[in-house]
Write a protein that holds these residues in place. Structure first.
Motif, short mmCIF file in Angstrom:
data_model
loop_
_atom_site.label_atom_id
_atom_site.label_comp_id
_atom_site.label_asym_id
_atom_site.label_seq_id
_atom_site.Cartn_x
_atom_site.Cartn_y
_atom_site.Cartn_z
N THR A 1 43.07 38.77 38.95
CA THR A 1 41.72 38.22 39.07
C THR A 1 41.47 37.21 37.95
O THR A 1 42.23 37.14 36.99
N TYR A 2 40.39 36.45 38.10
CA TYR A 2 39.95 35.57 37.02
C TYR A 2 38.43 35.68 36.89
O TYR A 2 37.76 35.99 37.87
N PRO A 3 37.90 35.48 35.69
CA PRO A 3 36.45 35.63 35.52
C PRO A 3 35.68 34.39 35.99
O PRO A 3 36.17 33.27 35.84
N ASN B 1 29.89 37.54 33.62
CA ASN B 1 31.07 37.18 34.40
C ASN B 1 31.42 38.27 35.39
O ASN B 1 31.28 39.45 35.11
N CYS B 2 31.90 37.85 36.57
CA CYS B 2 32.41 38.75 37.59
C CYS B 2 33.90 38.46 37.75
O CYS B 2 34.34 37.35 37.49
N ASP B 3 34.64 39.46 38.22
CA ASP B 3 36.04 39.22 38.56
C ASP B 3 36.12 38.60 39.94
O ASP B 3 35.46 39.04 40.87
N SER C 1 47.53 37.31 36.14
CA SER C 1 46.42 38.22 36.41
C SER C 1 46.10 38.23 37.90
O SER C 1 46.25 37.23 38.60
#
Length: 159
Positions: A19-21, A80-82, A17
């Motif tokens: 991004t990660y949360p 949660n944000c990326d 991925s």
């Protein structure tokens, strides 16, 4: 399940991925966050108290790591944000082509020829001047979310 064949799209990046949360309340100044689909470095975080509808909110002011544009976002602190995976890699500069692309030497001895010169005028002038003087230059390349850009320059002495 049925016996029909399944079609999968092949990806070159092993499915990792971009991004990660991360919970919005845990993101701090100088961290990274994705705002409007762009990887950004956080320059200011302020948290409001819980209102009558229950959520404390985090107000992020961040600067795009590639375009240097200022972006803002407000997110409930429990959501949660990326967060982008940001990597910095150092390469030795071999050549600058006429069309603005650089030729870089990787650690394993291969060349990397798909990067353009940076758009930052100051850094661009330093790279060109140092290259014309015949200095050995090492450039730092920042990569995040499938984008790469030269972000810093080190002089390791004459050739």
């Amino acid at each position: 399940m049925s016996d029909e064949e399944h079609q999968f799209e092949s990806k070159a990046d092993a499915g990792a991925s971009k991004t990660y949360p991360q919970q919005a309340g845990t993101i701090r100044k100088n961290g990274y966050i994705v705002i409007k689909g762009r990887p950004c470095k956080v320059v200011e975080v302020s948290t409001s108290k819980t209102g009558k509808h229950g959520h404390a909110k985090c107000h992020f002011v961040a600067i795009d790591i590639f375009t240097a544009k200022k972006l803002e976002d407000i997110v409930p602190s429990s959501h949660n944000c990326d967060v982008p995976h940001v990597n910095r890699t150092d390469y030795q500069l071999i050549d600058i082509s006429e069309d603005g692309f650089v030729s870089l030497l990787t650690e394993n001895g291969n060349t990397k020829d798909d990067l353009k010169l940076p758009t930052d005028e100051n850094l661009l002038a330093q790279i060109k001047a140092g290259f014309e003087e015949g200095k050995d230059l090492v450039v730092s390349v920042m990569s995040a979310m499938g984008e790469e850009q030269i972000c810093a320059l080190k002089d390791i002495g004459p050739k």
